[in-house]
Design a protein around this motif. Structure first.
Motif, short mmCIF file in Angstrom:
data_model
loop_
_atom_site.label_atom_id
_atom_site.label_comp_id
_atom_site.label_asym_id
_atom_site.label_seq_id
_atom_site.Cartn_x
_atom_site.Cartn_y
_atom_site.Cartn_z
N PRO A 1 10.94 -1.35 6.88
CA PRO A 1 11.82 -0.66 5.79
C PRO A 1 10.45 -0.17 4.87
O PRO A 1 9.34 -0.86 4.46
CB PRO A 1 12.47 -1.52 5.03
CG PRO A 1 11.98 -2.65 5.41
CD PRO A 1 11.26 -2.62 6.74
N VAL A 2 10.64 1.26 4.46
CA VAL A 2 9.88 1.82 3.29
C VAL A 2 10.45 2.41 2.18
O VAL A 2 11.81 2.63 2.34
CB VAL A 2 8.74 2.65 4.00
CG1 VAL A 2 7.74 2.18 4.89
CG2 VAL A 2 9.56 3.95 4.75
N GLN A 3 9.69 2.57 1.07
CA GLN A 3 10.39 3.28 0.00
C GLN A 3 9.63 4.70 -0.02
O GLN A 3 8.51 4.94 0.02
CB GLN A 3 10.20 2.70 -1.34
CG GLN A 3 10.99 1.32 -1.72
CD GLN A 3 12.45 1.68 -1.60
OE1 GLN A 3 12.91 2.33 -2.13
NE2 GLN A 3 13.43 0.87 -0.63
N VAL A 4 10.66 5.97 0.05
CA VAL A 4 10.06 7.30 -0.15
C VAL A 4 10.41 7.81 -1.65
O VAL A 4 11.34 7.71 -2.03
CB VAL A 4 10.71 7.94 1.27
CG1 VAL A 4 10.13 9.67 0.91
CG2 VAL A 4 10.25 7.47 2.40
N ARG B 1 0.84 -1.17 0.05
CA ARG B 1 -0.16 -0.01 0.01
C ARG B 1 0.92 1.32 -0.04
O ARG B 1 1.97 1.28 0.42
CB ARG B 1 -0.96 0.09 1.12
CG ARG B 1 -1.85 -0.92 1.22
CD ARG B 1 -2.87 -1.06 2.49
NE ARG B 1 -2.28 -1.04 3.64
CZ ARG B 1 -2.09 -0.22 4.75
NH1 ARG B 1 -2.54 0.84 4.25
NH2 ARG B 1 -1.28 -0.48 5.94
N THR B 2 0.02 2.28 -0.18
CA THR B 2 1.06 3.75 -0.45
C THR B 2 0.38 4.65 0.36
O THR B 2 -1.02 4.54 0.43
CB THR B 2 1.33 4.22 -1.85
OG1 THR B 2 -0.11 4.44 -2.49
CG2 THR B 2 1.90 3.06 -2.87
N THR B 3 0.87 5.47 0.93
CA THR B 3 0.41 6.87 1.56
C THR B 3 1.03 8.07 1.39
O THR B 3 2.13 7.83 0.67
CB THR B 3 0.13 6.58 3.05
OG1 THR B 3 -0.67 7.45 3.70
CG2 THR B 3 1.64 6.44 3.92
N THR B 4 0.84 9.10 1.69
CA THR B 4 1.69 10.21 1.84
C THR B 4 2.25 10.81 2.93
O THR B 4 1.69 10.50 4.07
CB THR B 4 0.73 11.51 1.00
OG1 THR B 4 -0.30 11.73 1.91
CG2 THR B 4 0.31 11.09 -0.25
#
Length: 392
Positions: free
Chosen positions: A318-321, A273-276
């Motif tokens: 870990p996340v990708q920004v 999922r993605t968020t801002t």
């Protein structure tokens, strides 16, 4: 200044027109891969039925639906719009703040919270010799006994102001009886402390001796324990963070100027999922990561998720920004797949005219918007609303 490649397979390295104060991060690898693929497609497969020996501007009969060539084609509209270049960085999702709680008193540890437990203002953080140590909010740590002197001016300071504010916030005194902005320890402060001590079930002394209260900036989410039950105090007790979600990125120090506080970013979570989020802080001190001599100095960038609940329940992950590194407005844009690598070097697009003929128009390349699959182009005779040939 642009340099046209002499090898038809070699892509042009685009130099963007800057419409923002920050320079664009290098996306050459992505651009090279896209354009090298486009060049190979034309040179090897000739999918649009184009003879590269024809000079630019020579009109050719239309080839509807790609009949007679090795691949089907269609058209796309040349448009004027804003384009953005982005880059993806690896970050860590966790919680803001990193606090170490120590106890200067000497006694036996009789109760400790569990890792992951959240302790709020006015609650017991731990117990020594059976007596509670209370958490209150403040940026100034407890460093002395807090008790009423002969007159109000005897005990004053930031720590007293914190105490007065917290006692009012907890409801042990009214703002009318105890000014929450006052830095003086008065009789009203004493009365409010006694009310808190009564609630805790301890002797109502109206004072806090050193070691009976801990000031932290916010609620404490326990991350690790240094002390053990039955052990002696007099050193580190526990570590804690706040309860505020935060993403941390170690950004190359040379890129610091390419991201600013308040800028919106995209966050790709481990579950897909993605968020801002928005950049809340950009570090000003560059450090080299321990045991890593290859990445070079970095600065810490803190990002606050727009919707904390959307980040899930993992304590750390870990996340990708994705950050926007450059933007152009009112740019003439075509799909990247419309680019044709010319045998003599450089690039063109094949314009599909209203009369059904097609002709090549040489173009100069600007900013690549990888997310949209578009590229900024300029070329003589190229205008918004025209149709260009692309693979179907």
């Amino acid at each position: 200044m642009r340099t046209r490649p002499t090898d038809p397979q070699a892509p042009l390295a685009p130099q963007p027109r800057h419409a923002r104060r920050r320079s664009r991060l290098a996306i050459g690898g992505v651009v090279l891969a896209i354009l090298a693929g486009a060049g190979a497609l034309v040179e090897i497969a000739h999918p649009y039925g184009i003879s590269l020996a024809h000079p630019l501007g020579v009109r050719q009969p239309a080839n509807p639906a790609g009949t007679g060539n090795g691949a089907a084609t269609t058209t796309a509209t040349v448009a004027r719009q804003s384009l953005s270049a982005r880059t993806s960085l690896t970050g860590t999702l966790g919680y803001a703040g990193d606090y170490t709680v120590t106890d200067a008193d000497h006694g036996t540890m009789t109760w400790l919270p569990s890792v992951g437990q959240v302790i709020g203002q006015g609650e017991v953080l731990y117990r020594v010799d059976g007596q509670p140590v209370v958490l209150l909010y403040g940026s100034t740590p407890a460093y002395r006994a807090l008790a009423q002197g002969q007159k109000a001016s005897d005990v004053t300071g930031t720590d007293v102001r914190q105490l007065n504010r917290d006692l009012v916030a907890l409801g042990y005194a009214s703002a009318k009886a105890l000014n929450p902005s006052s830095n003086e320890f008065t009789g009203a402060t004493t009365a409010a402390i006694k009310a808190l001590q009564k609630h805790l079930g301890v002797a109502e002394t109206g004072r806090f001796d050193l070691g009976q209260v801990v000031f932290l900036p916010t609620a404490a989410r326990v991350t690790s324990l240094s002390a053990t039950l039955g052990g002696q105090t007099g050193g580190p007790i526990l570590k804690a963070s706040s309860t505020t979600r935060q993403v941390t990125v170690n950004l190359g120090a040379t890129r610091q100027s390419q991201i600013a506080v308040g800028e919106q970013v995209g966050i790709a979570l481990p579950d897909g999922r993605t968020t801002t989020g928005r950049v809340s802080a950009v570090g000003t001190v560059a450090t080299t990561p321990a045991n890593d001599s290859t990445s070079g100095p970095t600065v810490e960038v803190d990002i606050s998720p727009t919707d904390a609940s959307a980040t899930g329940t993992l304590d750390q992950a870990p996340v990708q920004v994705q950050i926007t590194t450059d933007t152009v407005r009112d740019a003439l844009a075509v799909p990247v797949t419309a680019l044709v690598a010319l045998a003599g070097g450089g690039y063109a697009v094949e314009v599909f005219a209203p009369d059904g003929t097609r002709h090549l128009v040489a173009v100069s390349l600007g900013l690549f918007d990888d997310d949209a699959g578009l590229v900024q182009v300029t070329g003589a005779g190229l205008a918004a609303g025209q149709r260009v040939v692309v693979p179907a």
